[in-house]
Design an enzyme around this catalytic site. Structure first.
Site, PDB file in Angstrom:
ATOM      1  N   ARG A 170       0.843  -1.182   0.000  1.00 19.84           N
ATOM      2  CA  ARG A 170       0.000   0.000   0.000  1.00 19.84           C
ATOM      3  C   ARG A 170       0.887   1.244   0.000  1.00 19.84           C
ATOM      4  O   ARG A 170       1.893   1.296   0.721  1.00 19.84           O
ATOM      5  CB  ARG A 170      -0.912   0.037   1.236  1.00 19.84           C
ATOM      6  CG  ARG A 170      -2.102  -0.891   1.171  1.00 19.84           C
ATOM      7  CD  ARG A 170      -3.118  -0.475   0.097  1.00 19.84           C
ATOM      8  NE  ARG A 170      -4.271  -1.367   0.033  1.00 19.84           N
ATOM      9  CZ  ARG A 170      -4.385  -2.410  -0.792  1.00 19.84           C
ATOM     10  NH1 ARG A 170      -3.398  -2.708  -1.621  1.00 19.84           N
ATOM     11  NH2 ARG A 170      -5.478  -3.138  -0.801  1.00 19.84           N
ATOM     12  N   GLU A 226      -3.832   6.991  -4.982  1.00 16.93           N
ATOM     13  CA  GLU A 226      -4.164   6.407  -6.292  1.00 16.93           C
ATOM     14  C   GLU A 226      -5.519   6.915  -6.778  1.00 16.93           C
ATOM     15  O   GLU A 226      -6.428   7.067  -5.956  1.00 16.93           O
ATOM     16  CB  GLU A 226      -4.213   4.872  -6.167  1.00 16.93           C
ATOM     17  CG  GLU A 226      -2.858   4.295  -5.838  1.00 16.93           C
ATOM     18  CD  GLU A 226      -2.896   2.787  -5.598  1.00 16.93           C
ATOM     19  OE1 GLU A 226      -3.931   2.160  -5.877  1.00 16.93           O
ATOM     20  OE2 GLU A 226      -1.883   2.256  -5.135  1.00 16.93           O
ATOM     21  N   HIS A 264      -0.758  -0.070 -10.125  1.00 20.21           N
ATOM     22  CA  HIS A 264      -1.395  -1.042  -9.215  1.00 20.21           C
ATOM     23  C   HIS A 264      -1.916  -2.268  -9.983  1.00 20.21           C
ATOM     24  O   HIS A 264      -3.125  -2.498 -10.051  1.00 20.21           O
ATOM     25  CB  HIS A 264      -2.515  -0.380  -8.402  1.00 20.21           C
ATOM     26  CG  HIS A 264      -2.868  -1.147  -7.159  1.00 20.21           C
ATOM     27  ND1 HIS A 264      -3.319  -0.535  -6.005  1.00 20.21           N
ATOM     28  CD2 HIS A 264      -2.847  -2.472  -6.884  1.00 20.21           C
ATOM     29  CE1 HIS A 264      -3.563  -1.460  -5.091  1.00 20.21           C
ATOM     30  NE2 HIS A 264      -3.286  -2.643  -5.611  1.00 20.21           N
TER      31      HIS A 264
HETATM   32  C1  8YV Z   1      -6.280  -5.219  -6.088  1.00 20.02           C
HETATM   33  C2  8YV Z   1      -4.965  -5.409  -3.920  1.00 20.02           C
HETATM   34  O1  8YV Z   1      -5.670  -4.239  -6.867  1.00 20.02           O
HETATM   35  O2  8YV Z   1      -5.886  -7.381  -3.049  1.00 20.02           O
HETATM   36  C3  8YV Z   1      -5.440  -6.270  -2.819  1.00 20.02           C
HETATM   37  O3  8YV Z   1      -5.343  -5.840  -1.657  1.00 20.02           O
HETATM   38  O4  8YV Z   1      -4.390  -4.410  -3.714  1.00 20.02           O
HETATM   39  C4  8YV Z   1      -5.152  -5.840  -5.329  1.00 20.02           C
HETATM   40  O5  8YV Z   1      -5.191  -7.197  -5.448  1.00 20.02           O
HETATM   41  C5  8YV Z   1      -7.396  -4.572  -5.416  1.00 20.02           C
HETATM   42  O6  8YV Z   1      -8.035  -5.415  -4.540  1.00 20.02           O
HETATM   43  C6  8YV Z   1      -8.387  -4.082  -6.457  1.00 20.02           C
HETATM   44  O7  8YV Z   1      -9.519  -3.583  -5.884  1.00 20.02           O
END
Ligand code: 8YV
Length: 323
Positions: free
Chosen positions: A231, A260, A278
């Site tokens: 993150r 983001e 991302h």
């Molecule tokens: C996805 C993520 O981009 O699972 C997560 O925590 O950061 C990624 O797999 C995200 O969930 C998309 O909404």
């Protein structure tokens, strides 16, 4: 018997849309002309929320008195106040496991792109510069390097496993040591001092905000490489931009950002930063598996009263519910 009502605040992956439509009465809130009016009118029916990124706090939960479960898409759930949910008797689920390999692959790809300047070298070729001379040799090599993993969970282990195949030594920092053969450091600063590559895999949220700051970057040092696939909030982005500009560290590979889809403008101008939008888990098969787990969590909850993958903050509540 009427079907349970699932609130979907924002658009979601196709697997979630079709899977929930098959089994539940779904309120597609983002399509409503007046979302507040829909919420007020349907609040007493809404027993579940399926979400892929909408912030859910105590105030939001208070608007839904019949709510029992929030099924979240993704392994990270830092936008959901899972403690506030548990206090209100609401279980939160996420989608762990099914994306570990995909995210670990991205982490290694990003590391290679950053250390060996692969995206920059490709830009050099496409710009027609090759006939003028070979692309400059890179300072960094992965041979004989050490990687420090901040947050050795399932994804961290999948990254460690891959990195070892590259001949990279693994160290890590967690709140507590794990039963693994990797070197444990009790503080992040000690880890950053000891390693060449700092790999961030720790969850986001207030607890980990700006954990990687100017001091940690200085400890990583002028040959150090920072990779973040977790993150953006874990890193002080202004401090990182400064550290890259002044060669306090060598380079950084980032798949995640603090705001983001906005990226800190200073990062965009830096040649020693590799920036991805991302894409950690972003393949069709993996996103579908994540979507299926959202649907399966909801189905298991309504069929058997047992969520498949509740988050840690929901553990006590799930135990209590299951007697
Ligand atoms: C996805 C993520 O981009 O699972 C997560 O925590 O950061 C990624 O797999 C995200 O969930 C998309 O909404």
């Amino acid at each position: 018997m009427s079907r349970p009502t699932v609130l979907m605040p924002g658009p979601m992956n196709e697997t979630v849309l079709t899977g929930t439509a098959e089994h539940f009465d779904v309120i597609r809130l983002w399509e409503a002309d007046d979302p507040d009016a829909v919420l007020a009118e349907r609040a007493k029916d809404i027993t579940a929320v399926a979400t892929g990124g909408t912030a859910i706090d105590g105030a939001f939960l208070d608007r839904l008195p019949a709510l029992r479960i929030v099924a979240s898409f993704g392994v990270g759930y830092d936008k959901i106040d899972a403690v506030a949910a548990a206090e209100r008797g609401v279980v939160v689920t996420n989608t762990p496991g099914v994306l570990d390999d995909e995210v670990a692959d991205t982490a290694l790809g990003l590391l290679l792109m950053t250390a060996r300047e692969l995206s920059r070298a490709e830009r050099y070729l496409r710009a027609g510069s090759w006939p003028d001379g070979a692309y400059p040799l890179t300072k960094a090599t992965l041979n004989g390097r050490t990687m420090g993993i901040l947050g050795l969970g399932r994804i961290g282990e999948a990254i460690a496993h891959r990195a070892q195949a590259f001949g990279i030594d693994i160290a890590y920092h967690n709140r507590h040591p794990k039963n693994v053969a990797y070197t444990y450091y009790t503080t992040l600063l000690e880890l950053a001092t000891a390693v060449d590559i700092l790999m961030i895999v720790i969850p986001g949220g207030e607890e980990t905000r700006h954990l990687v700051n100017a001091e940690v970057l200085k400890a990583l040092g002028p040959d150090g490489i920072l990779i973040n696939i977790a993150r953006g909030t874990v890193v002080d982005e202004a401090a990182l931009a400064e550290a890259l500009a002044t060669n306090t560290i060598l380079s950084a590979g980032l798949d995640v950002f603090e705001h983001e889809p906005q990226v800190h403008p200073a990062l965009l101008d830096l040649p020693n930063a590799v920036l991805l939008p991302h894409v950690g888990s972003a393949t069709i098969p993996t996103r579908n598996a994540m979507g299926q787990l959202v649907v399966d969590n909801l189905r298991s909850w309504f069929d058997n009263g047992v969520p498949l993958t509740p988050v840690q903050e929901s553990a006590d509540l799930v135990r209590k519910l299951n007697g």
